[in-house]
Scaffold this motif. Structure first.
Motif, PDB file in Angstrom:
ATOM      1  N   GLN A 118      -1.381   6.593   2.743  1.00  0.00           N
ATOM      2  CA  GLN A 118      -1.478   5.402   3.058  1.00  0.00           C
ATOM      3  C   GLN A 118      -2.793   5.055   3.695  1.00  0.00           C
ATOM      4  O   GLN A 118      -3.530   4.190   3.590  1.00  0.00           O
ATOM      5  CB  GLN A 118      -0.455   4.619   3.966  1.00  0.00           C
ATOM      6  CG  GLN A 118      -0.432   3.071   3.781  1.00  0.00           C
ATOM      7  CD  GLN A 118       0.513   2.359   4.506  1.00  0.00           C
ATOM      8  OE1 GLN A 118       1.573   3.011   4.885  1.00  0.00           O
ATOM      9  NE2 GLN A 118       0.653   1.086   4.662  1.00  0.00           N
ATOM     10  N   GLN A 121       0.892  -1.157  -0.036  1.00  0.00           N
ATOM     11  CA  GLN A 121      -0.158  -0.035   0.012  1.00  0.00           C
ATOM     12  C   GLN A 121       0.921   1.203  -0.076  1.00  0.00           C
ATOM     13  O   GLN A 121       0.630   2.183  -0.539  1.00  0.00           O
ATOM     14  CB  GLN A 121      -0.995   0.020   1.352  1.00  0.00           C
ATOM     15  CG  GLN A 121      -1.988  -1.164   1.000  1.00  0.00           C
ATOM     16  CD  GLN A 121      -2.988  -0.794   2.219  1.00  0.00           C
ATOM     17  OE1 GLN A 121      -2.730   0.005   3.433  1.00  0.00           O
ATOM     18  NE2 GLN A 121      -4.180  -1.414   2.080  1.00  0.00           N
ATOM     19  N   SER A 161      -5.874   2.584   2.374  1.00  0.00           N
ATOM     20  CA  SER A 161      -6.112   1.605   3.117  1.00  0.00           C
ATOM     21  C   SER A 161      -7.768   1.523   3.476  1.00  0.00           C
ATOM     22  O   SER A 161      -8.663   0.560   3.461  1.00  0.00           O
ATOM     23  CB  SER A 161      -5.712   1.790   4.583  1.00  0.00           C
ATOM     24  OG  SER A 161      -6.124   0.713   5.537  1.00  0.00           O
TER      25      SER A 161
END
Length: 291
Positions: A27, A17, A31
């Motif tokens: 990130q 990621q 996510s």
């Protein structure tokens, strides 16, 4: 959106990621997208897709295509319904597998069409009532309001066809309490409201409550004029002609409505309606000749 395919592609390319989102977004944003389905801005999504050699269409092609094709088929069936080509409408609907419809709006639309076509083609009344009952039992949402009104109207039509006028009147009265407050937003809304108003007007004509019938049919005329829609005008004018004759109005007034009905039927290629209008005109001509 097929987020699982997005994640699968990222992993196949060996990207974490953190590596994928570097310079595109945080990130945490990526996510939230992958785990919770929280879609980022379109600019960010495009950047992420480009890094994975994906197009936006790769994330949801089958759903969109299937939905589009399904909507088109149901639109075609609904158009055949309003132009009185009931057999063709039923054939189009038969090509749709109800069990595979997962969109609530589309399910209600299918049920409404199924109920109406079963009623108009004189199929099993229990099947039509079951279709309408499913609509009325569905969760109340904004898009479901018009389907509820259509289901009530359809139920009234069933009982009217069985000459159970008291039951029919119950359903039509419920519709009339709500239809005037319904906000018309699209052309399809116009079709459906006209369907409701016309069939209510037809019922009251059949039970010889001409004052109520004329008011509803003239309201349908206004809806057509305001929204530049002509598909129902042939039926409305034809029903008004029959109402005028039943009330002993002058022949020229009746013929004016018949001429309007004939013109709009031709304009919209409503050949079923045109045939009925011509037969009625001949009946009037014979009656006049006998006098």
């Amino acid at each position: 959106m097929n987020i699982a395919y997005f994640v699968e592609t990222r992993k196949k390319m060996g990207l974490s990621q953190k590596e994928l989102c570097d310079g595109a977004c945080t990130q945490a944003t990526l996510s939230r997208f992958e785990k919770n389905g929280q879609v980022p801005t379109i600019k960010i999504l495009i950047k992420l897709c480009n890094r994975l050699n994906l197009s936006l269409a790769d994330l949801f092609p089958k759903v969109e295509q299937a939905s589009s094709a399904l909507n088109q088929k149901m639109s075609d069936a609904e158009f055949k319904l309003i132009t009185m080509d009931y057999t063709k409408a039923q054939q189009l609907l038969a090509e749709i597998d109800f069990a595979h419809i997962d969109n609530d709006d589309q399910r209600l639309r299918y049920l409404y069409l199924q109920g109406y076509l079963t009623t108009l083609l004189e199929g099993e009344t229990t099947d039509a009532l079951f279709a309408f009952s499913q609509i009325l039992a569905a969760e109340t949402k904004d898009y479901a309001v018009i389907y509820n009104l259509l289901a009530l109207t359809g139920s009234g039509m069933i009982y009217a066809g069985k000459q159970e006028n008291e039951k029919a009147d119950f359903y039509f009265n419920r519709v009339l309490k709500e239809i005037y407050d319904y906000q018309i937003r699209t052309t399809t809304d116009v079709w459906r409201v006209l369907n409701i108003v016309y069939n209510c007007g037809k019922f009251y004509s059949d039970v010889k409550e001409y004052e109520t019938s004329d008011a509803l049919l003239n309201y349908a005329y206004e809806i057509c004029a305001e929204n530049h829609v002509t598909y129902y005008l042939a039926r409305v004018a034809f029903r008004l002609a029959r109402n005028q004759r039943a009330q002993g109005k002058e022949l020229p007034e009746i013929c004016d409505y018949l001429n309007d009905a004939r013109a709009f039927a031709r304009l919209n290629r409503n050949f079923h309606g045109l045939k009925a209008i011509e037969a009625y005109q001949q009946k009037i001509n014979l009656t006049v000749a006998e006098k």
